[in-house]
Design a protein around this motif. Structure first.
Motif, mmCIF file in Angstrom:
data_model
loop_
_atom_site.group_PDB
_atom_site.id
_atom_site.type_symbol
_atom_site.label_atom_id
_atom_site.label_comp_id
_atom_site.label_asym_id
_atom_site.label_seq_id
_atom_site.Cartn_x
_atom_site.Cartn_y
_atom_site.Cartn_z
ATOM 1 N N SER A 185 5.210 4.579 3.984
ATOM 2 C CA SER A 185 3.811 4.757 3.627
ATOM 3 C C SER A 185 2.929 4.202 4.746
ATOM 4 O O SER A 185 3.355 3.365 5.552
ATOM 5 C CB SER A 185 3.488 4.050 2.314
ATOM 6 O OG SER A 185 3.694 2.662 2.449
ATOM 7 N N ALA A 201 -1.549 3.556 5.787
ATOM 8 C CA ALA A 201 -2.944 3.588 5.350
ATOM 9 C C ALA A 201 -3.863 3.507 6.557
ATOM 10 O O ALA A 201 -3.581 2.781 7.521
ATOM 11 C CB ALA A 201 -3.234 2.442 4.388
ATOM 12 N N TRP A 250 -8.073 3.152 7.785
ATOM 13 C CA TRP A 250 -9.350 2.616 7.330
ATOM 14 C C TRP A 250 -10.502 3.188 8.137
ATOM 15 O O TRP A 250 -10.367 3.451 9.340
ATOM 16 C CB TRP A 250 -9.326 1.088 7.459
ATOM 17 C CG TRP A 250 -10.621 0.408 7.173
ATOM 18 C CD1 TRP A 250 -11.127 0.068 5.959
ATOM 19 C CD2 TRP A 250 -11.584 -0.025 8.142
ATOM 20 N NE1 TRP A 250 -12.338 -0.559 6.111
ATOM 21 C CE2 TRP A 250 -12.646 -0.618 7.442
ATOM 22 C CE3 TRP A 250 -11.648 0.035 9.533
ATOM 23 C CZ2 TRP A 250 -13.747 -1.148 8.082
ATOM 24 C CZ3 TRP A 250 -12.748 -0.491 10.166
ATOM 25 C CH2 TRP A 250 -13.789 -1.081 9.446
ATOM 26 N N SER A 279 -3.726 10.134 -0.702
ATOM 27 C CA SER A 279 -4.778 9.654 -1.593
ATOM 28 C C SER A 279 -5.870 9.010 -0.745
ATOM 29 O O SER A 279 -5.621 8.553 0.378
ATOM 30 C CB SER A 279 -4.237 8.640 -2.604
ATOM 31 O OG SER A 279 -3.769 7.484 -1.938
ATOM 32 N N ALA A 280 -7.075 9.016 -1.265
ATOM 33 C CA ALA A 280 -8.192 8.413 -0.545
ATOM 34 C C ALA A 280 -9.169 7.821 -1.535
ATOM 35 O O ALA A 280 -9.286 8.303 -2.665
ATOM 36 C CB ALA A 280 -8.897 9.454 0.323
ATOM 37 N N THR A 290 -10.492 4.335 2.660
ATOM 38 C CA THR A 290 -9.101 4.287 3.100
ATOM 39 C C THR A 290 -8.416 5.594 2.731
ATOM 40 O O THR A 290 -8.698 6.192 1.681
ATOM 41 C CB THR A 290 -8.329 3.123 2.462
ATOM 42 O OG1 THR A 290 -8.438 3.233 1.038
ATOM 43 C CG2 THR A 290 -8.867 1.796 2.912
ATOM 44 N N LYS A 332 -4.499 7.118 2.436
ATOM 45 C CA LYS A 332 -3.113 6.683 2.364
ATOM 46 C C LYS A 332 -2.174 7.876 2.283
ATOM 47 O O LYS A 332 -2.499 8.894 1.655
ATOM 48 C CB LYS A 332 -2.895 5.796 1.136
ATOM 49 C CG LYS A 332 -3.695 4.510 1.154
ATOM 50 C CD LYS A 332 -3.451 3.679 -0.105
ATOM 51 C CE LYS A 332 -4.287 2.406 -0.085
ATOM 52 N NZ LYS A 332 -4.117 1.594 -1.322
ATOM 53 N N GLN A 355 1.842 8.546 1.242
ATOM 54 C CA GLN A 355 3.051 7.960 0.685
ATOM 55 C C GLN A 355 3.809 8.994 -0.142
ATOM 56 O O GLN A 355 3.276 9.450 -1.161
ATOM 57 C CB GLN A 355 2.694 6.749 -0.192
ATOM 58 C CG GLN A 355 3.895 6.052 -0.798
ATOM 59 C CD GLN A 355 3.507 4.834 -1.625
ATOM 60 O OE1 GLN A 355 2.327 4.619 -1.926
ATOM 61 N NE2 GLN A 355 4.479 4.035 -2.015
#
Lengths: 111, 118
Positions: B18, B20, B22, B66-67, B76, B78, B80
């Motif tokens: 995963s 992330a 920013w 996802s955000a 953010t 992400k 995963q």
């Protein structure tokens, strides 16, 4: 769905030559059209924005034209310099705020 | 005026891990965008926020991406689990909404995060 095409994909010219970059789009119902510059490893920098009611915009050595009826925009760069080497992307903004990008034209100006 | 900030600038991960990213938009910009730019292609919109609400996420692969946008400012993104085809530059942009004072419909882009999935 808007399709934006940029031809050629790459261009190499000697310093001092004028550059002509082409952009075509399939849906003429656009709000505006923008030209961006992208340097390697960097984000996008907006160069020129042409509103749908305008025919052209100028900034220094850069001039961009817009012909909505034919779905075309052209970016002219006068008297090219090695510092103009970059990838140039055009993008149309639809009335729903969505930007549709072309794949870009990578320009190399040889000293 | 400070521009759009993104971190990290580079990330290398193995598939199925995963990751992330920013983004901090320009102060006062209510609209925030995440784009994916695969090598040799133009940026493709993944998700658009207006303040902290999602305006458009039709192109976001929701099974793995996802955000969120906390308090209508930072965001953010992400992934995963990551797949090989997620290797790309992830660009964040912000703008003033149309109709607001000073809006020019110009999106201001950050430097991007280059993701390599091995």
């Amino acid at each position: 769905k808007q399709e934006v095409t940029q031809i050629p994909a790459a261009l190499s010219v000697p310093e001092g030559e004028n550059l002509v970059l082409n952009c075509s789009f399939t849906d003429s119902a656009i709000y505006n059209l923008q030209w961006f510059r992208q340097d390697p490893g960097k984000g996008l920098t907006s160069l020129l924005l042409i509103q749908s009611s305008q025919r052209e915009q100028t900034s220094g050595r850069l001039n961009a034209s817009l012909d909505k009826s034919s779905g075309r925009s052209t970016l002219y760069i006068a008297a090219s310099q090695p510092g103009d080497s970059a990838t140039y992307l055009c993008a149309s903004l639809a009335n729903d705020y969505k930007l549709s990008f072309g794949a870009g034209t990578t320009v190399t100006v040889r000293a | 005026e400070a521009g759009v900030a993104q971190s990290p600038r580079y990330k290398i991960i193995e598939k199925r891990q995963s990751v992330a990213f920013w983004c901090n938009p320009i102060s006062g910009h209510a609209t925030l965008y995440w784009y994916q730019q695969i090598l040799g292609q133009g940026p493709k919109l993944l998700i658009q926020f207006q303040n902290n609400g999602v305006v458009d996420d039709s192109q976001l692969p929701k099974d793995r991406f996802s955000a969120e946008r906390l308090k209508g400012v930072d965001s953010t993104l992400k992934i995963q689990p990551a797949k090989l085809e997620d290797s790309a530059v992830y660009l964040c942009a912000s703008s003033s909404p149309r109709g607001t004072r000073g809006s020019t419909d110009t999106q201001y882009f950050g430097p991007g995060t280059r993701l390599t999935v091995l």
